[in-house]
Design an enzyme around this catalytic site. Structure first.
Site, PDB file in Angstrom:
ATOM      1  CE1 TYR A 147      -3.927   2.231   0.327  1.00  0.00           C
ATOM      2  CE2 TYR A 147      -2.611   3.321   2.017  1.00  0.00           C
ATOM      3  CZ  TYR A 147      -3.708   3.302   1.176  1.00  0.00           C
ATOM      4  OH  TYR A 147      -4.581   4.368   1.167  1.00  0.00           O
ATOM      5  CD  GLU A 154      -2.623   5.005  -6.210  1.00  0.00           C
ATOM      6  OE1 GLU A 154      -3.407   5.913  -5.854  1.00  0.00           O
ATOM      7  OE2 GLU A 154      -2.806   3.800  -5.924  1.00  0.00           O
TER       8      GLU A 154
END
Length: 221
Positions: A147, A154
């Site tokens: 994550y 991102e």
């Protein structure tokens, strides 16, 4: 009739999960082989089609939650899938200048490992009624590494794309127009970066709570 409906539901979800699993397996295979053979600059071109298929198919998970096919809360599913669709189409597909960056490789590898584990876990549960304990552990543990790497990739790719957004004015709507409305994709993307600040820790905390709950339940069983 209830039994037939339940069987149809399980069949559909099993086919869905395994189809998307194979999509992500393709992404990981192409990403790793291309990285080793040609370098990170060529990774996006190799994974583009399976990545777009696998990530866009995740939109159905929002519908699954809305109609009650699965128990996952839409409030948790929507932001995660929405952000990934934004990266897949709004950043990577829209701005080819980002394709050669190393963050594309870290993004698709983080995403694909996460989703291979997740879709195989749910695919086994729907097809066979259970998933092995080692897969349960992977499902609720690997996010602690993947994550942060995925989110960092991102955020980095959105930031890298900002100058190209501003220069191209892509997806911008200027006034005057018949809708009497203006939109600037550049500023919308900056807003999305701001949302990551509170959103990412919130999602990570939520997943930690889910991990504790799932592993405790498995241990009790």
């Amino acid at each position: 009739m209830a039994g037939v409906g339940s069987a149809v539901r399980r069949l559909y979800l099993s086919v869905y999960n395994w189809a998307v699993f194979f999509g992500w397996a393709q992404v990981l295979y192409y990403a790793v082989t291309t990285l080793l053979e040609s370098g990170h600059e060529a990774v996006y071109a190799a994974v583009e089609r399976p990545l777009q298929f696998a990530q866009t198919a995740a939109f159905l998970e929002i519908l699954h939650g809305l109609v009650g096919l699965v128990r996952s809360p839409v409030s948790a599913t929507l932001p995660q899938i929405g952000s990934r669709l934004f990266l897949t189409w709004g950043i990577l597909w829209s701005f080819p200048e980002t394709h050669s960056h190393i963050l594309v490789t870290s993004l698709v590898i983080s995403w694909s490992i996460t989703e291979i584990i997740r879709y195989s876990f749910f695919g086994m549960k729907e097809a066979f009624g259970f998933a092995p304990s080692w897969l349960l552990w992977l499902r609720y543990s690997t996010f602690m590494v993947l994550y942060p790497t995925g989110i960092s990739s991102e955020v980095g790719l959105i930031y890298i794309a900002l100058p190209y957004m501003k220069a191209s004015e892509k997806y911008c709507l200027r006034m005057p127009n018949k809708w009497n409305f203006s939109f600037d994709f550049f500023y919308a993307s900056i807003l999305s970066l701001a949302i990551y600040v509170p959103g990412s820790p919130h999602m990570f905390t939520y997943m930690l709570a889910q991990r504790k709950k799932a592993l405790a339940k498995a241990k009790a069983a």
